[in-house]
Write a protein that holds these residues in place. Structure first.
Motif, mmCIF file in Angstrom:
data_model
loop_
_atom_site.group_PDB
_atom_site.id
_atom_site.type_symbol
_atom_site.label_atom_id
_atom_site.label_comp_id
_atom_site.label_asym_id
_atom_site.label_seq_id
_atom_site.Cartn_x
_atom_site.Cartn_y
_atom_site.Cartn_z
ATOM 1 N N SER A 77 0.810 -1.220 0.000
ATOM 2 C CA SER A 77 0.000 0.000 0.000
ATOM 3 C C SER A 77 0.840 1.265 0.000
ATOM 4 C CB SER A 77 -0.936 -0.003 1.214
ATOM 5 O OG SER A 77 -0.190 -0.020 2.422
ATOM 6 N N TYR A 79 3.618 1.865 -1.609
ATOM 7 C CA TYR A 79 3.996 2.171 -2.984
ATOM 8 C C TYR A 79 2.801 2.669 -3.791
ATOM 9 C CZ TYR A 79 8.470 -0.164 -2.126
ATOM 10 O OH TYR A 79 9.710 -0.506 -1.635
ATOM 11 N N VAL A 80 1.654 2.045 -3.567
ATOM 12 C CA VAL A 80 0.450 2.454 -4.284
ATOM 13 C C VAL A 80 0.045 3.869 -3.890
ATOM 14 C CG1 VAL A 80 -1.998 1.976 -4.663
ATOM 15 C CG2 VAL A 80 -0.352 0.087 -4.536
ATOM 16 N N GLU A 81 0.107 4.159 -2.602
ATOM 17 C CA GLU A 81 -0.378 5.448 -2.100
ATOM 18 C C GLU A 81 0.503 6.616 -2.538
ATOM 19 O OE1 GLU A 81 -0.671 4.872 2.061
ATOM 20 O OE2 GLU A 81 -2.448 3.577 1.925
ATOM 21 N N PHE A 83 1.944 7.009 -5.283
ATOM 22 C CA PHE A 83 1.608 7.358 -6.659
ATOM 23 C C PHE A 83 0.174 7.854 -6.790
ATOM 24 C CE2 PHE A 83 5.348 4.761 -7.509
ATOM 25 C CZ PHE A 83 5.950 5.454 -8.551
ATOM 26 N N GLN A 84 -0.697 7.415 -5.882
ATOM 27 C CA GLN A 84 -2.084 7.870 -5.931
ATOM 28 C C GLN A 84 -2.268 9.226 -5.264
ATOM 29 O OE1 GLN A 84 -4.406 4.714 -4.174
ATOM 30 N NE2 GLN A 84 -4.692 3.662 -6.143
ATOM 31 N N ASN A 85 -1.620 9.414 -4.112
ATOM 32 C CA ASN A 85 -1.841 10.622 -3.318
ATOM 33 C C ASN A 85 -0.784 11.695 -3.545
ATOM 34 O OD1 ASN A 85 -3.978 9.177 -2.185
ATOM 35 N ND2 ASN A 85 -2.714 8.421 -0.491
ATOM 36 N N ARG A 86 0.295 11.331 -4.181
ATOM 37 C CA ARG A 86 1.374 12.289 -4.468
ATOM 38 C C ARG A 86 1.722 12.204 -5.955
ATOM 39 N NH1 ARG A 86 4.403 14.744 0.249
ATOM 40 N NH2 ARG A 86 3.339 13.862 2.056
ATOM 41 N N GLY A 89 4.545 9.912 -9.987
ATOM 42 C CA GLY A 89 4.742 9.621 -11.402
ATOM 43 C C GLY A 89 5.403 10.782 -12.121
ATOM 44 N N HIS A 272 6.009 5.830 3.876
ATOM 45 C CA HIS A 272 6.018 6.362 2.514
ATOM 46 C C HIS A 272 7.401 6.903 2.134
ATOM 47 C CE1 HIS A 272 1.522 6.803 3.335
ATOM 48 N NE2 HIS A 272 1.648 5.874 2.397
#
Length: 306
Positions: A77, A79-81, A83-86, A89, A272
């Protein structure tokens, strides 16, 4: 007869004892060497290991005490977060563009310049080479203010480009300034180790100077080019100080800046931060593991004259 037998027995025992002592010494030396090597590996790799396992921990586990050396409930999670919340990319893409472009410029100019300095004895050859290398000797921290002023109001081209502050071009120009002398130095030393007879044979076969360079010399210089490219990419990818000073938004900020933003005034988001740190450290780790022979060959070629 018995005297000769006793003498032979003593000689054999002495030889056996010497052999045993020598074997014991070899075993002892190897054990010490392997022990020191194992200690070195642990010291070097433990921080990377701890960052890796922290990146798979839940945020609550990173703050638990006592410290755990493996994640009790591994999760992706973090790693996923990031890129999703910050905009991780965007940070990653910016780093790839800046480091890749800088590497391409440094390899191209460094290869051509290194070959020229190695093969041609023109007026001011040594002075120009020393001046290029001397520019790299200046502590980068001493040039932060001049670079900020130059990028904010570029001389000569400022009327056309406007301010370069907070642009990827500013980082590319800055990193090229610091990495190009290093590239020239590596490639010049590498070409010094390539026999001049290859140039002469290429000319005998009807090649022009540039044809000989591209068809004969350049393929031989692949290890040096690889070492230059790897080091220039890693230096540009990891640079933090100038990226912090010359950028102010995600439009041009790179991964080191993105990772540092997890450190707030009153809280550090360790989970994170570790995930972002692993992503930022991945190119350096992979290059070091799989391309170290190119780095060593590129740096040592031309060090010994035959």
């Amino acid at each position: 007869m018995s005297t000769k037998t006793d003498t032979l027995s003593r000689v054999r025992r002495s030889l056996n004892l010497n052999a045993e002592d020598e074997w014991s010494s070899v075993v002892r030396d190897r054990m010490v060497a392997y022990g020191l090597l194992a200690l070195y590996v642990v010291v070097v790799w433990f921080p990377i290991y701890y960052i890796l396992i922290t990146s798979f921990k839940a945020p609550s586990e990173t703050l638990s005490f006592p410290i755990t050396f493996y994640p009790h409930d591994p999760t992706l999670s973090n790693y996923v977060e990031i890129f999703q919340n910050r905009p991780f990319g965007t940070y990653t893409l910016n780093s790839l563009i800046v480091a890749g472009t800088t590497t391409l410029i440094c390899v191209t100019l460094g290869t051509l310049s290194g070959y020229t300095f190695s093969r041609y004895d023109f007026l001011g050859n040594k002075a120009l080479l020393l001046s290029i290398i001397a520019a790299r000797m200046i502590p980068p921290i001493a040039l932060i203010v001049p670079f900020f002023e130059i990028m904010s109001n570029p001389p000569v081209i400022g009327a056309l480009t406007g301010s370069l502050y907070n642009t990827k071009a500013a980082l590319i120009l800055t990193y090229t300034f610091f990495n190009l002398p290093f590239a020239v130095w590596i490639m010049k030393n590498y070409f010094d180790g390539v026999p001049r007879s290859l140039d002469e044979q290429a000319q005998v076969d009807g090649c022009s100077t540039w044809e000989g360079f591209f068809k004969v010399i350049l393929p031989v210089a692949k290890p040096g080019i690889a070492a230059t490219a790897i080091l220039a990419f890693i230096f540009s990818w990891n640079e933090f100080v100038f990226a912090l000073v010359l950028t102010s938004s995600e439009v041009s900020q790179t991964l080191p800046i993105g990772v540092s933003l997890f450190v707030a005034d009153d809280f550090i988001d360790w989970a994170h931060l570790a995930a972002g740190g692993m992503i930022a450290a991945l190119p350096g780790i992979l290059f070091g593991l799989f391309f170290q022979r190119y780095i060593v060959s590129g740096l040592t070629q031309g060090a010994v004259k035959e």
